[in-house]
Design a protein around this motif. Structure first.
Motif, PDB file in Angstrom:
ATOM      1  N   UNK A 104       6.683  11.202  10.209  1.00  0.00           N
ATOM      2  CA  UNK A 104       7.363   9.941   9.936  1.00  0.00           C
ATOM      3  C   UNK A 104       8.861  10.159   9.716  1.00  0.00           C
ATOM      4  N   UNK A 105       9.208  11.231   9.000  1.00  0.00           N
ATOM      5  CA  UNK A 105      10.622  11.499   8.730  1.00  0.00           C
ATOM      6  C   UNK A 105      11.364  11.856  10.010  1.00  0.00           C
ATOM      7  N   UNK A 106      10.760  12.687  10.874  1.00  0.00           N
ATOM      8  CA  UNK A 106      11.419  13.043  12.132  1.00  0.00           C
ATOM      9  C   UNK A 106      11.576  11.837  13.052  1.00  0.00           C
ATOM     10  N   UNK A 107      10.565  10.999  13.103  1.00  0.00           N
ATOM     11  CA  UNK A 107      10.672   9.779  13.912  1.00  0.00           C
ATOM     12  C   UNK A 107      11.793   8.889  13.371  1.00  0.00           C
ATOM     13  N   UNK A 108      11.911   8.850  12.041  1.00  0.00           N
ATOM     14  CA  UNK A 108      12.998   8.087  11.435  1.00  0.00           C
ATOM     15  C   UNK A 108      14.362   8.663  11.756  1.00  0.00           C
ATOM     16  N   UNK A 109      14.461  10.000  11.846  1.00  0.00           N
ATOM     17  CA  UNK A 109      15.735  10.619  12.207  1.00  0.00           C
ATOM     18  C   UNK A 109      16.149  10.220  13.617  1.00  0.00           C
ATOM     19  N   UNK A 110      15.158  10.061  14.498  1.00  0.00           N
ATOM     20  CA  UNK A 110      15.465   9.645  15.865  1.00  0.00           C
ATOM     21  C   UNK A 110      15.820   8.162  15.927  1.00  0.00           C
TER      22      UNK A 110
ATOM     23  N   UNK B  45      15.595   3.391  -0.014  1.00  0.00           N
ATOM     24  CA  UNK B  45      14.165   3.640   0.148  1.00  0.00           C
ATOM     25  C   UNK B  45      13.920   4.964   0.858  1.00  0.00           C
ATOM     26  N   UNK B  46      14.723   5.273   1.872  1.00  0.00           N
ATOM     27  CA  UNK B  46      14.518   6.515   2.617  1.00  0.00           C
ATOM     28  C   UNK B  46      14.817   7.734   1.749  1.00  0.00           C
ATOM     29  N   UNK B  47      15.915   7.717   1.005  1.00  0.00           N
ATOM     30  CA  UNK B  47      16.246   8.844   0.130  1.00  0.00           C
ATOM     31  C   UNK B  47      15.165   9.035  -0.933  1.00  0.00           C
ATOM     32  N   UNK B  48      14.701   7.936  -1.513  1.00  0.00           N
ATOM     33  CA  UNK B  48      13.630   8.005  -2.522  1.00  0.00           C
ATOM     34  C   UNK B  48      12.348   8.573  -1.921  1.00  0.00           C
ATOM     35  N   UNK B  49      12.048   8.201  -0.686  1.00  0.00           N
ATOM     36  CA  UNK B  49      10.814   8.656  -0.040  1.00  0.00           C
ATOM     37  C   UNK B  49      10.876  10.137   0.300  1.00  0.00           C
TER      38      UNK B  49
ATOM     39  N   UNK C  29       6.077   5.162   3.353  1.00  0.00           N
ATOM     40  CA  UNK C  29       4.907   6.023   3.534  1.00  0.00           C
ATOM     41  C   UNK C  29       5.293   7.488   3.664  1.00  0.00           C
ATOM     42  N   UNK C  30       6.542   7.791   4.012  1.00  0.00           N
ATOM     43  CA  UNK C  30       6.985   9.192   3.964  1.00  0.00           C
ATOM     44  C   UNK C  30       6.733   9.760   2.578  1.00  0.00           C
ATOM     45  N   UNK C  31       7.120   9.000   1.549  1.00  0.00           N
ATOM     46  CA  UNK C  31       6.924   9.453   0.173  1.00  0.00           C
ATOM     47  C   UNK C  31       5.468   9.470  -0.218  1.00  0.00           C
TER      48      UNK C  31
ATOM     49  N   UNK D 144       0.814  -1.215   0.000  1.00  0.00           N
ATOM     50  CA  UNK D 144       0.000   0.000   0.000  1.00  0.00           C
ATOM     51  C   UNK D 144       0.846   1.263   0.000  1.00  0.00           C
ATOM     52  N   UNK D 145       1.957   1.252   0.734  1.00  0.00           N
ATOM     53  CA  UNK D 145       2.784   2.453   0.792  1.00  0.00           C
ATOM     54  C   UNK D 145       3.325   2.812  -0.587  1.00  0.00           C
ATOM     55  N   UNK D 146       3.613   1.812  -1.422  1.00  0.00           N
ATOM     56  CA  UNK D 146       4.067   2.079  -2.785  1.00  0.00           C
ATOM     57  C   UNK D 146       2.880   2.464  -3.678  1.00  0.00           C
TER      58      UNK D 146
END
Length: 410
Positions: free
Chosen positions: A324-330, A354-358, A308-310, A241-243
């Motif tokens: 989502x991105x800030x939580x990922x940074x932590x 995946x993170x850079x693409x998102x 899902x960030x993307x 679903x995220x994609x």
């Protein structure tokens, strides 16, 4: 005493760093350039040169393919955000990635006897990346050979969709996943923006077939289907679903908005009342983990959460993509040098890809939609900030108590 004080300083600095990562913007919407993405790409390029694609292939069947595809697509995303005169690097790197897909090693896991040849997964993602390479170039300066390949790849996909009783083509013999056909259909929409339109009818028939075969439990595209009929064979899942939500807006914005809100309502959660994350199975449903989802602590898929960030960014859901991105940074433990950035110590480069693409997601075909109703507020950070303040303060409490006792009268 000195070692104890150094340990306290270290813990407090880690807590302060975590607080900064929770509040400093980690995304830049659909126009700006996210901080650190170019350094992520530098790390990924070095990793690919050292054989990271072959290593990823050992983890799952599309590892080599996906790592190169995401590297190239992120360069396309960055190039589209900048002036046309500054896209040479993006064109070169994205073209290099596409050539890796268009190689015997890139095609190795796939079956040439499928329709289209090598299956819809291979053809859809390859066609999308090649269309991205062409999008970076002025109309009058596009490479003739690449234009011909893009037109031929699109025609092969169009013929396969038109001839199929199901809206979902096979990726492997006897196996079909709707997410793969969604990417392929988006590439046909991209074709009709770069070249004379040829697939309007194909797109409309596909949408009609999809609406008739939604997962009955969630109202979303199912995760897996019967390859002959396209009828749902497995409930909607977060990794696909995220994609799907990343690409559906470029196919039909109205249908995409409806699907995105359903997805957000049923898959985005806050485990233990902390940061947002994405479940692998809809809320209330549990199921097994697999190679796509990874481990599922509290039902959460880390890979679906990253992608899902993307999806949120493409759907103009800035509060969710930022959260989502800030939580990922932590949680992602980024490691920086002046030249590179990697997450989780760089142990899994495909995760960085995946993170850079998102973080660089933006619509390629459709206009940026209006923002949906906010599903999360800035204050989700408060519990985590409180925990970090506590962690950063605790090491100093013994010294503060000793000092207080020393100054107590009598």
């Amino acid at each position: 005493m000195r070692l104890r004080r150094l340990a306290a300083v270290f813990v407090s600095l880690c807590a302060l760093t975590g607080m900064i990562r929770l509040v400093v913007p980690a995304t830049a919407g659909v126009t700006g350039e996210p901080i650190g993405v170019r350094r992520q790409l530098a790390f990924l390029r070095a990793a690919l040169d050292d054989g990271a694609g072959q290593d990823a292939q050992g983890l799952y069947p599309e590892g080599y393919f996906f790592l190169h595809a995401l590297y190239g697509l992120t360069w396309v995303e960055l190039g589209l955000r900048g002036p046309a005169g500054e896209r040479a690097t993006a064109v070169r790197e994205a073209r290099l990635a596409w050539r890796q897909l268009d190689s015997p090693q890139g095609r190795a896991p796939f079956s040439e006897g499928l329709s289209p040849p090598f299956g819809v997964f291979y053809q859809g993602w390859s066609n999308w990346l090649l269309g991205g390479v062409l999008s970076l170039q002025p109309a009058g300066q596009r490479d003739r050979g690449e234009l011909d390949r893009f037109a031929a790849g699109s025609a092969a996909l169009g013929r396969a969709f038109d001839a199929s009783a199901s809206p979902y083509l096979t990726a492997y013999p006897g196996q079909a996943w709707p997410v793969d056909s969604t990417v392929a259909m988006a590439s046909l929409r991209l074709h009709d923006t770069l070249l004379p339109p040829a697939f309007t009818g194909t797109v409309q028939r596909w949408l009609s077939g999809v609406r008739q075969r939604l997962d009955p439990r969630t109202g979303l595209l199912p995760h897996r289907v019967d390859p002959a009929t396209g009828e749902p064979a497995e409930v909607a899942r977060g990794t696909s679903q995220s994609v799907i939500q990343r690409f559906l807006g470029d196919i039909d914005p109205a249908f995409a908005r409806e699907q995105y809100l359903r997805f957000r309502d049923q898959f985005v959660v806050r485990p233990l009342g902390l940061g947002p994350a994405v479940r692998e199975y809809p809320d209330g449903v549990d199921g097994p983990a697999d190679v796509d989802s990874g481990p599922l602590p509290l039902g959460v898929s880390l890979s679906a959460t990253v992608v899902t960030i993307g999806a949120a960014q493409v759907n103009h859901d800035a509060p969710l993509s930022a959260a989502l991105a800030n939580y990922g940074e932590l949680a992602g433990l980024p490691l920086d040098t002046p030249w590179t950035r990697r997450y989780a110590f760089g142990l899994l480069p495909v995760g960085d890809a995946f993170l850079a693409w998102s973080k660089t997601a933006r619509p390629w075909v459709a206009a940026t939609p209006s923002p949906p109703p906010a599903g999360i507020s800035w204050w989700w950070r408060l519990p985590l900030l409180s925990v970090l303040v506590f962690v950063g303060t605790v090491p100093w409490l013994p010294a503060l108590l000793r000092r207080r006792r020393a100054h107590r009268p009598g």
